[in-house]
Design an enzyme around this catalytic site. Structure first.
Site, PDB file in Angstrom:
ATOM      1  N   HIS A  11      61.791 -23.321 -51.759  1.00  0.00           N
ATOM      2  CA  HIS A  11      61.071 -22.886 -50.560  1.00  0.00           C
ATOM      3  C   HIS A  11      59.941 -21.924 -50.932  1.00  0.00           C
ATOM      4  O   HIS A  11      58.786 -22.116 -50.521  1.00  0.00           O
ATOM      5  CB  HIS A  11      62.046 -22.199 -49.599  1.00  0.00           C
ATOM      6  CG  HIS A  11      61.409 -21.689 -48.349  1.00  0.00           C
ATOM      7  ND1 HIS A  11      61.355 -22.432 -47.193  1.00  0.00           N
ATOM      8  CD2 HIS A  11      60.779 -20.510 -48.068  1.00  0.00           C
ATOM      9  CE1 HIS A  11      60.730 -21.739 -46.255  1.00  0.00           C
ATOM     10  NE2 HIS A  11      60.367 -20.560 -46.761  1.00  0.00           N
ATOM     11  N   GLU A  12      60.277 -20.906 -51.708  1.00  0.00           N
ATOM     12  CA  GLU A  12      59.265 -19.908 -52.077  1.00  0.00           C
ATOM     13  C   GLU A  12      58.218 -20.494 -53.016  1.00  0.00           C
ATOM     14  O   GLU A  12      57.047 -20.091 -52.975  1.00  0.00           O
ATOM     15  CB  GLU A  12      59.939 -18.688 -52.706  1.00  0.00           C
ATOM     16  CG  GLU A  12      60.941 -17.980 -51.806  1.00  0.00           C
ATOM     17  CD  GLU A  12      60.354 -17.545 -50.480  1.00  0.00           C
ATOM     18  OE1 GLU A  12      59.121 -17.357 -50.387  1.00  0.00           O
ATOM     19  OE2 GLU A  12      61.118 -17.408 -49.510  1.00  0.00           O
ATOM     20  N   HIS A  52      55.437 -21.922 -50.970  1.00  0.00           N
ATOM     21  CA  HIS A  52      54.467 -20.900 -50.572  1.00  0.00           C
ATOM     22  C   HIS A  52      53.558 -20.521 -51.751  1.00  0.00           C
ATOM     23  O   HIS A  52      52.335 -20.430 -51.603  1.00  0.00           O
ATOM     24  CB  HIS A  52      55.197 -19.640 -50.082  1.00  0.00           C
ATOM     25  CG  HIS A  52      55.915 -19.807 -48.787  1.00  0.00           C
ATOM     26  ND1 HIS A  52      55.344 -20.366 -47.665  1.00  0.00           N
ATOM     27  CD2 HIS A  52      57.190 -19.460 -48.420  1.00  0.00           C
ATOM     28  CE1 HIS A  52      56.212 -20.349 -46.669  1.00  0.00           C
ATOM     29  NE2 HIS A  52      57.343 -19.813 -47.104  1.00  0.00           N
TER      30      HIS A  52
END
Length: 452
Positions: A22-23, A26
């Site tokens: 997920h990170e 980003h």
């Protein structure tokens, strides 16, 4: 104790993997948009490990493994030198900021598809939607042992879990379910299960048994394991005998034996017990004797025991070639997303109980169980959890990715960013909502640990 440590370990592994993806979503898009990333952290709190790359980004693993974050250069948080303002997040266009924020949930969605693809290529062992026993409304609807459910309300189902979910959905919506089944003679039938007749406040986790349905894999075969010395069964039955009938009443599972023996004892006199022994069906005469159960109450017994641990064999496999697994993974992702969003909608409208909201304790327990079942089940669990993180993060709650996306959509409409005061107020509202959801999730987790 082993289950406790196993649950903690597999929860850390699962959340660590999914949060990292997920990170990274980003981080990767932020770097593509020319944004300086100050820190990429898996976990919160004090860093246990840290390393800095050439671009000045700190990569860290922190002590609390329940999330993570990517900290970017932003004038709203730190003083930014004039020479680096073009690298700050708040100086990027609204579309670039939208891309950076949406990249985290998108990474979880792509990971879900990839995990399901790997699961289908490997082959997922599962249980077919074959009925083992019917009582009550299921029996009245014409469903019989041996029927295999092919579809519920027109939705194809391949496993008992899929069929149970479809039945639960119909029950929560308060309507009868149309079942397309294939009976034991391979004849296609359609049956209507009147789930609308379930009582108000029914347990949504037990729709199938409440409707009188017992899946075949739930039933433990009545195979004799032990015989008590001096009991009625001694000299009549042998370990390994499979009991198939007692006094003319069919036996589908070990749980039915005690009830039928009790009925035989109350009738009085000997009766016939039918067993399969070495492939041969035998009818043997037996007379129950009165004894006492575990609570000291009088009961009729024949003195046989069944294995304490029942591990049913899988009877179906979901497996595809590498190319065929692609549409299968996409279709499964769409089905899971539809079920998740439908459940959220029903919780909001009151058609589903708040007990469906679970937290880290449940995640840990399911992670451990899935890991024990094998790689195929663990991949499925990771895919479901990854998709859940994607959906939850897209909820329009401030402090979540969805809340930031809401801010940027408002900015697009009004032509200017929201004021810092409005965003700060939104953060407080978001924290309150998130704290409430987490509190409810922990409450449900703890409630699930209490014996019923």
């Amino acid at each position: 104790m082993a289950d406790f440590f196993g649950s903690v370990w597999w929860m850390i592994v699962s959340l660590g993997l999914l949060v990292t993806f997920h990170e990274f979503g980003h981080y990767w898009v932020a770097r593509r948009c020319g944004i300086k990333v100050l820190r990429f952290s898996v976990g919160f709190g004090r860093p246990l490990w840290m390393r800095r790359n050439r671009a000045g980004t700190e990569f860290a693993i922190a002590a609390i493994p329940l999330g993570g974050y990517v900290k970017m250069l932003d004038e709203r948080e730190v003083d930014v030198p004039a020479a680096e303002r073009h690298l700050a997040f708040n100086h990027k266009t609204v579309w670039q900021r939208i891309a950076v924020v949406a990249a985290g949930p998108a990474a979880n969605l792509l990971l879900c598809i990839a995990l399901l693809w790997a699961m289908f290529v490997l082959g997922k062992q599962d249980y077919s939607a074959t009925i083992g026993r019917t009582t009550g409304m299921a029996q009245a609807a014409g469903l019989q042992a041996g029927d295999r459910v092919l579809a519920v309300d027109g939705r194809r189902v391949a496993t008992a879990a899929e069929a149970s979910m479809a039945l639960t959905t119909a029950a929560m919506d308060g309507h009868d379910a149309r079942l397309d089944v294939l009976d034991s003679l391979d004849q296609a039938r359609t049956r209507s299960l009147p789930l609308s007749q379930l009582p108000a406040g029914f347990d949504e986790r037990r729709v199938a048994p409440l409707a009188g349905l017992a899946w075949q894999f739930w039933l433990q075969p009545a195979e004799v394991d032990t015989i008590q010395p001096g009991a009625a069964a001694q000299g009549v039955l042998l370990p390994g005998d499979l009991i198939v009938a007692v006094d003319g009443q069919r036996i589908d599972g070990a749980d039915q034996v005690a009830t039928q023996v009790q009925a035989l004892g109350q009738r009085g006199g000997p009766g016939m017990i039918e067993v399969l022994r070495a492939g041969e069906r035998l009818a043997l005469e037996i007379t129950p004797r009165q004894g006492r159960d575990g609570r000291g109450q009088p009961t009729w017994q024949i003195g046989v025991g069944f294995p304490e641990q029942h591990a049913p064999a899988y009877d179906t496999q979901l497996k595809f070639g590498p190319l065929a697994a692609i549409p299968a993974a996409l279709g499964e992702t769409a089905r899971m997303a539809g079920d998740s969003l439908g459940m959220m909608r029903r919780i909001v409208t009151g058609n589903a109980s708040l007990q469906n909201i679970s937290g880290p304790v449940t995640i840990a327990r399911v992670a451990n169980i899935s890991a024990k079942r094998g790689l195929d089940w663990f991949l499925y669990f990771l895919a479901l959890l990854s998709l859940s993180l994607c959906i939850i993060n897209l909820l329009p709650i401030p402090i979540l990715d969805g809340g930031h996306l809401l801010y940027y959509l408002i900015e697009l409409v009004k032509g200017s960013p929201l004021s810092e005061r409005a965003m700060a107020a939104g953060q407080y509202v978001g924290l309150a909502l998130l704290a409430g959801l987490m509190g409810l999730a922990f409450y449900n987790d703890i409630l699930g640990l209490v014996p019923r």
